[in-house]
Every structure is written in C-alpha cells, then in structure tokens.
Write an enzyme that holds these catalytic residues in place. Structure first.
Site, PDB file in Angstrom:
ATOM      1  N   GLU A  60       0.844  -1.212   0.000  1.00  0.00           N
ATOM      2  CA  GLU A  60       0.000   0.000   0.000  1.00  0.00           C
ATOM      3  C   GLU A  60       0.875   1.256   0.000  1.00  0.00           C
ATOM      4  O   GLU A  60       0.618   2.212  -0.726  1.00  0.00           O
ATOM      5  CB  GLU A  60      -0.924  -0.003   1.234  1.00  0.00           C
ATOM      6  N   GLN A  89       0.496  27.835  -8.256  1.00  0.00           N
ATOM      7  CA  GLN A  89       1.046  29.195  -8.223  1.00  0.00           C
ATOM      8  C   GLN A  89       1.361  29.689  -9.644  1.00  0.00           C
ATOM      9  O   GLN A  89       1.046  30.827  -9.997  1.00  0.00           O
ATOM     10  CB  GLN A  89       2.324  29.201  -7.361  1.00  0.00           C
ATOM     11  N   GLY A 114      -2.759   5.623   4.666  1.00  0.00           N
ATOM     12  CA  GLY A 114      -1.891   4.446   4.642  1.00  0.00           C
ATOM     13  C   GLY A 114      -0.728   4.519   5.621  1.00  0.00           C
ATOM     14  O   GLY A 114       0.270   3.804   5.465  1.00  0.00           O
TER      15      GLY A 114
HETATM   16  C1  LIG Z   1      -9.519   9.668   1.916  1.00  0.00           C
HETATM   17  C2  LIG Z   1      -9.096   8.621   2.877  1.00  0.00           C
HETATM   18  C3  LIG Z   1      -9.134   7.297   2.502  1.00  0.00           C
HETATM   19  C4  LIG Z   1      -8.801   6.292   3.423  1.00  0.00           C
HETATM   20  N1  LIG Z   1      -8.965   4.962   3.078  1.00  0.00           N
HETATM   21  C5  LIG Z   1      -8.839   4.019   4.038  1.00  0.00           C
HETATM   22  C6  LIG Z   1      -9.204   2.651   3.772  1.00  0.00           C
HETATM   23  O1  LIG Z   1      -9.579   2.291   2.655  1.00  0.00           O
HETATM   24  N2  LIG Z   1      -9.132   1.748   4.781  1.00  0.00           N
HETATM   25  C7  LIG Z   1      -8.710   2.101   6.043  1.00  0.00           C
HETATM   26  O2  LIG Z   1      -8.682   1.247   6.912  1.00  0.00           O
HETATM   27  N3  LIG Z   1      -8.343   3.381   6.322  1.00  0.00           N
HETATM   28  C8  LIG Z   1      -8.418   4.339   5.363  1.00  0.00           C
HETATM   29  N4  LIG Z   1      -8.069   5.640   5.632  1.00  0.00           N
HETATM   30  C9  LIG Z   1      -7.574   5.966   6.969  1.00  0.00           C
HETATM   31  C10 LIG Z   1      -6.112   6.423   7.013  1.00  0.00           C
HETATM   32  O3  LIG Z   1      -5.243   5.358   6.778  1.00  0.00           O
HETATM   33  C11 LIG Z   1      -5.920   7.076   8.410  1.00  0.00           C
HETATM   34  O4  LIG Z   1      -6.606   8.304   8.360  1.00  0.00           O
HETATM   35  C12 LIG Z   1      -4.471   7.284   8.757  1.00  0.00           C
HETATM   36  O5  LIG Z   1      -3.825   6.049   8.984  1.00  0.00           O
HETATM   37  C13 LIG Z   1      -4.323   8.147  10.039  1.00  0.00           C
HETATM   38  O6  LIG Z   1      -5.130   7.684  11.076  1.00  0.00           O
HETATM   39  P1  LIG Z   1      -6.106   8.706  11.836  1.00  0.00           P
HETATM   40  O7  LIG Z   1      -6.878   9.450  10.808  1.00  0.00           O
HETATM   41  O8  LIG Z   1      -6.862   7.958  12.838  1.00  0.00           O
HETATM   42  O9  LIG Z   1      -5.133   9.749  12.552  1.00  0.00           O
HETATM   43  P2  LIG Z   1      -4.563   9.616  14.034  1.00  0.00           P
HETATM   44  O10 LIG Z   1      -3.924   8.294  14.209  1.00  0.00           O
HETATM   45  O11 LIG Z   1      -5.621  10.014  14.991  1.00  0.00           O
HETATM   46  O12 LIG Z   1      -3.428  10.728  14.018  1.00  0.00           O
HETATM   47  C14 LIG Z   1      -3.663  12.106  14.243  1.00  0.00           C
HETATM   48  C15 LIG Z   1      -2.303  12.816  14.217  1.00  0.00           C
HETATM   49  O13 LIG Z   1      -1.479  12.301  15.284  1.00  0.00           O
HETATM   50  C16 LIG Z   1      -0.247  11.871  14.749  1.00  0.00           C
HETATM   51  N5  LIG Z   1       0.252  10.720  15.502  1.00  0.00           N
HETATM   52  C17 LIG Z   1      -0.402   9.585  15.831  1.00  0.00           C
HETATM   53  N6  LIG Z   1       0.415   8.746  16.482  1.00  0.00           N
HETATM   54  C18 LIG Z   1       1.635   9.342  16.531  1.00  0.00           C
HETATM   55  C19 LIG Z   1       2.911   8.972  17.045  1.00  0.00           C
HETATM   56  N7  LIG Z   1       3.125   7.773  17.633  1.00  0.00           N
HETATM   57  N8  LIG Z   1       3.940   9.854  16.943  1.00  0.00           N
HETATM   58  C20 LIG Z   1       3.759  11.060  16.352  1.00  0.00           C
HETATM   59  N9  LIG Z   1       2.577  11.461  15.820  1.00  0.00           N
HETATM   60  C21 LIG Z   1       1.523  10.611  15.906  1.00  0.00           C
HETATM   61  C22 LIG Z   1      -0.549  11.479  13.315  1.00  0.00           C
HETATM   62  O14 LIG Z   1       0.632  11.453  12.528  1.00  0.00           O
HETATM   63  C23 LIG Z   1      -1.527  12.579  12.927  1.00  0.00           C
HETATM   64  O15 LIG Z   1      -0.810  13.725  12.559  1.00  0.00           O
HETATM   65  C24 LIG Z   1      -8.352   6.653   4.724  1.00  0.00           C
HETATM   66  C25 LIG Z   1      -8.277   8.004   5.085  1.00  0.00           C
HETATM   67  C26 LIG Z   1      -8.659   8.976   4.195  1.00  0.00           C
HETATM   68  C27 LIG Z   1      -8.626  10.407   4.655  1.00  0.00           C
END
Ligand SMILES: Cc1cc2nc3c(=O)[nH]c(=O)nc-3n(C[C@H](O)[C@H](O)[C@H](O)COP(=O)(O)OP(=O)(O)OC[C@H]3O[C@@H](n4cnc5c(N)ncnc54)[C@H](O)[C@@H]3O)c2cc1C
Length: 381
Positions: free
Chosen positions: A244, A338, A365
């Site tokens: 992925e 831009q 991902g």
């Molecule tokens: C358009 C889209 C399509 C997607 N498609 C899929 C899909 O098909 N299947 C699926 O399962 N998921 C999917 N996702 C989910 C995507 O993989 C997650 O959004 C991503 O992994 C981040 O998880 P979260 O949104 O829960 O952010 P969070 O984990 O809540 O993170 C929030 C912030 O905290 C930071 N953070 C978290 N932990 C740490 C750490 N240990 N150290 C430093 N910083 C940290 C992150 O980097 C981020 O900046 C999709 C998301 C989007 C927006």
C-alpha cells in the site's frame, strides 16, 4: 530514455502504455463530471478488468494479471493519466483488500472473493481504521466473538475507500485481548444482516472515490470467512502496508509529474508583461526544482520496487519513498497552482484537483509521522 527507465523491461513499458491508453479513452474524457458527481460508474471495474489493467500484480492462478511491484507502479502511472486520483484509488481498492485473502492461499476465499473482484464483478474494500483509532492499530475495537460456526461482529470502521458500494470488506477485527496478537481478518459481506453504511463522507480531494463510515451490529460472519490464522491479523496487516505504501509513493510522484507537465504547458502559453510566464527566470527555476524533485522521487520509488521484486527487506526504504513522494507531490502541486495564477484556483483546471488530491498522501496508509517512526526504528534509534 528517461533517467529512471533503466529499471524497466519491455513488459513494464508495454503495461504503462496500455494502461495509459485505457485511461485516456475510458477515464479522462469523463474525469471532470465524475469528480463533480462524487462517483464513477460501477461498469468501469468490468471495463478495466477486461482491458487487463485491474489485476496487475496479482497471481494469474487467482485471476490476476501477474507481475510484481514495478508492474503495479506502471498500472498506477497509466491510470493516473485519467487525471483523477479518485477513480484510480476507487478502482485500486482491491490492491489493499485482496492481498490478505490471496496470501492466505485459502482456495474457497479466493474463489468467492478474490476472483470475482479481479474480474470486475465485485467491489471490495479494506477496513482497518475506526472512529477511535487509526495510526494505533492495536487500538482496534471492532470485536468478533465466536458463537458456534460463526463470529458475531460489532463495531465501526472509518474512512473506508470504496466502502459505500463494496460487496465485501476485508476487515481487521479483535478476536482476543492481546493488543497485536488478538487481531484477525474476516471477510464481511455487504448483504449480511447488521452491516450498514453510517455515512458517505465528503472529502477535500479524491472526490470520485466513495469513502464510508461503516457500522457492524451483531453481524453473523461464518467461520469460513476467517482470513489466515486467528490472531495473525497484525502480521498480515504489516505485510499489506508495504504494498500500500509503495503504491502511495507512486501516487505521489505521478501526481507531481502530471502537475509539472500542466504547469509547463500553461507557463509557456500564458503571457504577462509581454512574454510567456515560462520566460521569467523565477518560473524557470521553479520548474527546474519541480522536475528535480519528480526525478528524485520516481528514481527512489523505482529502486525500492525493484528491490521488493527481488524479495529484499525494504520496510525502511518503502517508508522513505512514501514520505518523500508525498512531500514532493504536495510541494510540486503547490507551485503548479502558483504558476497558473488565478486559474490554478479554478475547478476547471487539473492542477487544482491534483493539489487537493495530493494532500491525502502524507496522511493515508500511515501518516508522515508514523513513517518517520518506522524509519528511525530501522536506523536503530
Ligand atoms: C480519503 C481517505 C481514505 C482512506 N482509506 C482508508 C481505507 O480504505 N481503509 C482504512 O482502513 N483506512 C483508510 N483511511 C484511513 C487512514 O489510513 C488514516 O486516516 C491514517 O492512517 C491516520 O489515522 P487517523 O486518521 O486515525 O489519525 P490519528 O492516528 O488520529 O493521528 C492524528 C495525528 O497524530 C499523529 N500521531 C499519531 N500517532 C503518533 C505517534 N506515535 N507519533 C507522532 N505522531 C503521531 C498522526 O501522525 C496525525 O498527525 C483513509 C483516510 C482517508 C482520509
């Protein structure tokens, strides 16, 4: 020959060309309308399968087209010439949903799910992320409790690409209490009682692909739908992430390359102060920097894919490529907008769409921060 093309043989180049031809004929003319509508016709899966562009990188025994990681990059590059990431990722959700099924070597699951998806007859999705957890996979709460010949599944999944119209979802569930060892994969079918789409989510970019929040309310899933061994879900997921993330790196460099081409075209045509915008030294330097970034991103990704093709351990390098290409995509798209001036902010321009689409790349991902954690860990830090 392009700088990075020495990684490719004739099969790669032929695939890149045929996929591009498919995208130019079957996607690009409709890209704007499908993006505005927020979906593309379901028949496109069948058309893509028939044209041989859907199952690239999957074994022929399972109904795929064969090929390895570099072939997968070629299919992404070709399809992106349709100028909509939404359609490419919508068609490509099988790229993340099917590997756990195929790698399980479970013939029954391959026949019932992988083969029809690769033939374009079924739409599939991967369900990992939940409303309460994303980066921290050990926080998955969707529970699957054994009851006779079934698992009873309750919970929710969030941000699921193709989740609104998926016929089945390869779903990470909690079958035990151990944070990692208690995770397993189940195939949950859309028409099972208790499966519902809570919301179809509106996004910044990737408009033509649907994204769902899914709910599972005491869904009875037959034990035959267990993918691999119970408790092996985390290991399977980590392996799945490598493909992925490599794919997301490809989305990064190809998004940047397409935006660069649009910027060059526009800057040569658009005149200001009596000369084409491209003739200002600042524009030339900007375009030179953009081209340098694209070349570096593409070369790194091709190299990583070639190493993966050989079976090398590349976890650190895949994470590097994913991060680098995502950053290049965001930067190059910013500069491409831009160089377009006001037109770059208009929905009718491709760079406007690409710049919105690029923003997901450092998030999806595995976020930029999580990639850096992996890189640092693999540096012994
Ligand atoms: C358009 C889209 C399509 C997607 N498609 C899929 C899909 O098909 N299947 C699926 O399962 N998921 C999917 N996702 C989910 C995507 O993989 C997650 O959004 C991503 O992994 C981040 O998880 P979260 O949104 O829960 O952010 P969070 O984990 O809540 O993170 C929030 C912030 O905290 C930071 N953070 C978290 N932990 C740490 C750490 N240990 N150290 C430093 N910083 C940290 C992150 O980097 C981020 O900046 C999709 C998301 C989007 C927006």
């Amino acid at each position: 020959m392009a700088f990075y093309d020495n990684f490719l043989d004739d099969t790669h180049k032929l695939l890149r060309d045929s996929t591009k031809r498919f995208a130019l004929a079957e996607i690009q003319p409709y890209a704007h309308d499908w993006e505005e509508a927020g979906e593309f016709p379901r028949e496109l899966y069948k058309k893509a399968a028939d044209a041989g562009v859907l199952g690239v990188g999957f074994p022929e025994e399972a109904g795929g087209m064969g090929g390895g990681p570099l072939h997968m990059l070629m299919s992404i590059e070709g399809l992106m010439h349709g100028m909509t990431t939404g359609v490419t990722v919508g068609l490509g959700s099988l790229g993340i949903a099917l590997p756990p099924i195929i790698q399980s070597k479970n013939e029954d699951l391959i026949e019932r799910f992988a083969r029809p998806a690769l033939a374009g007859d079924k739409v599939c999705a991967l369900g990992i992320t939940e409303p309460g957890t994303g980066s921290d996979v050990s926080g998955v709460r969707t529970r699957a409790v054994k009851d006779g010949e079934h698992y009873v599944v309750s919970g929710a999944k969030m941000f699921i690409t193709s989740g609104v119209r998926a016929d089945f979802i390869t779903t990470l569930v909690r079958t035990g209490d151990d944070p990692h060892g208690g995770l397993s994969f189940l195939v949950i079918e859309r028409d099972m009682e208790g499966v519902s789409v809570s919301r179809s989510l509106k996004k910044t970019g990737w408009w033509a692909s649907d994204t769902a929040e899914l709910a599972f309310d005491n869904v009875r899933v037959p034990k035959e739908n267990l993918v691999g061994r119970e408790g092996a879900g985390f290991v399977t997921l980590m392996r799945n992430f490598q493909t992925e993330r490599l794919a997301l790196a490809a989305y990064g460099y190809i998004t940047a390359e397409l935006a660069l081409a649009e910027a060059i075209k526009y800057a040569k045509e658009r005149k200001a102060f009596g000369r084409p915008v491209a003739k200002f030294q600042v524009s030339k330097h900007k375009l030179a920097d953009m081209a340098t970034q694209v070349t570096a991103a593409k070369t790194l990704t091709y190299q990583v894919a070639a190493r993966m093709d050989r079976g090398d351990y590349c976890v650190k390098e895949v994470s590097m490529a994913k991060n680098f290409c995502a950053e290049v995509a965001v930067n190059v798209c910013y500069e491409a907008v831009q160089l377009h001036g006001g037109m770059g902010y208009m929905r009718e321009t491709v760079v406007e769409r690409l710049s919105r689409d690029a923003r997901l790349l450092p998030i999806g991902g595995g976020t930029q921060e999580i990639m850096k954690e992996i890189i640092a860990k693999n540096m012994g830090l």
